[in-house]
Design a protein around this motif. Structure first.
Motif, PDB file in Angstrom:
ATOM      1  N   ASP A  81       0.842  -1.190   0.000  1.00 39.14           N
ATOM      2  CA  ASP A  81       0.000   0.000   0.000  1.00 39.14           C
ATOM      3  C   ASP A  81       0.878   1.242   0.000  1.00 39.14           C
ATOM      4  O   ASP A  81       1.862   1.312   0.736  1.00 39.14           O
ATOM      5  N   ASN A  82       0.523   2.208  -0.839  1.00 39.21           N
ATOM      6  CA  ASN A  82       1.246   3.473  -0.877  1.00 39.21           C
ATOM      7  C   ASN A  82       2.759   3.290  -1.071  1.00 39.21           C
ATOM      8  O   ASN A  82       3.567   3.946  -0.427  1.00 39.21           O
ATOM      9  N   GLY A  83       3.128   2.332  -1.926  1.00 39.96           N
ATOM     10  CA  GLY A  83       4.526   2.158  -2.284  1.00 39.96           C
ATOM     11  C   GLY A  83       5.359   1.358  -1.304  1.00 39.96           C
ATOM     12  O   GLY A  83       6.564   1.232  -1.478  1.00 39.96           O
ATOM     13  N   LYS A  84       4.729   0.804  -0.268  1.00 43.21           N
ATOM     14  CA  LYS A  84       5.537  -0.043   0.617  1.00 43.21           C
ATOM     15  C   LYS A  84       4.764  -1.257   1.140  1.00 43.21           C
ATOM     16  O   LYS A  84       3.544  -1.288   1.085  1.00 43.21           O
ATOM     17  N   PHE A  85       5.522  -2.226   1.631  1.00 42.18           N
ATOM     18  CA  PHE A  85       4.890  -3.413   2.174  1.00 42.18           C
ATOM     19  C   PHE A  85       4.215  -3.080   3.498  1.00 42.18           C
ATOM     20  O   PHE A  85       4.778  -2.391   4.348  1.00 42.18           O
TER      21      PHE A  85
END
Ligand SMILES: [Zn+2]
Length: 87
Positions: free
Chosen positions: A36-40
């Motif tokens: 989510d939102n570019g990260k795990f």
């Protein structure tokens, strides 16, 4: 409908449940449970934890068969998130 396989948790997901990148575009490689939102979402997730989760899904929750769990576990090390680390 086209099913995508999450390159983190190994579960199939539909386009509706794709993870999101930082710029809010969709990420086709990871599901919204993982990314989510570019990260795990769970950076402490490990292959071992996923193995335990699959076994629980089969034995405790009866969501999948034990054979399916074992087959999924076998594929896990080849997923993008884990492949490099297991070399
Ligand atoms: Zn996932």
């Amino acid at each position: 409908m086209e099913a995508l396989i999450c390159q983190s948790c190994g579960l199939p997901f539909s386009r509706k449940f794709m993870g999101t990148n930082r710029d809010e575009t969709k990420n086709e490689e990871y599901c919204s449970n993982c990314f989510d939102n570019g990260k795990f979402i769970d950076p402490s997730l490990t292959l071992h934890k996923l193995e335990v989760k699959f076994i629980e899904m089969a034995e405790v929750h009866d969501e999948i068969t034990l054979e399916a769990a074992q087959a999924a576990i076998k594929e896990l090390p080849y997923l993008k998130r884990w492949f490099m680390r297991t070399m």
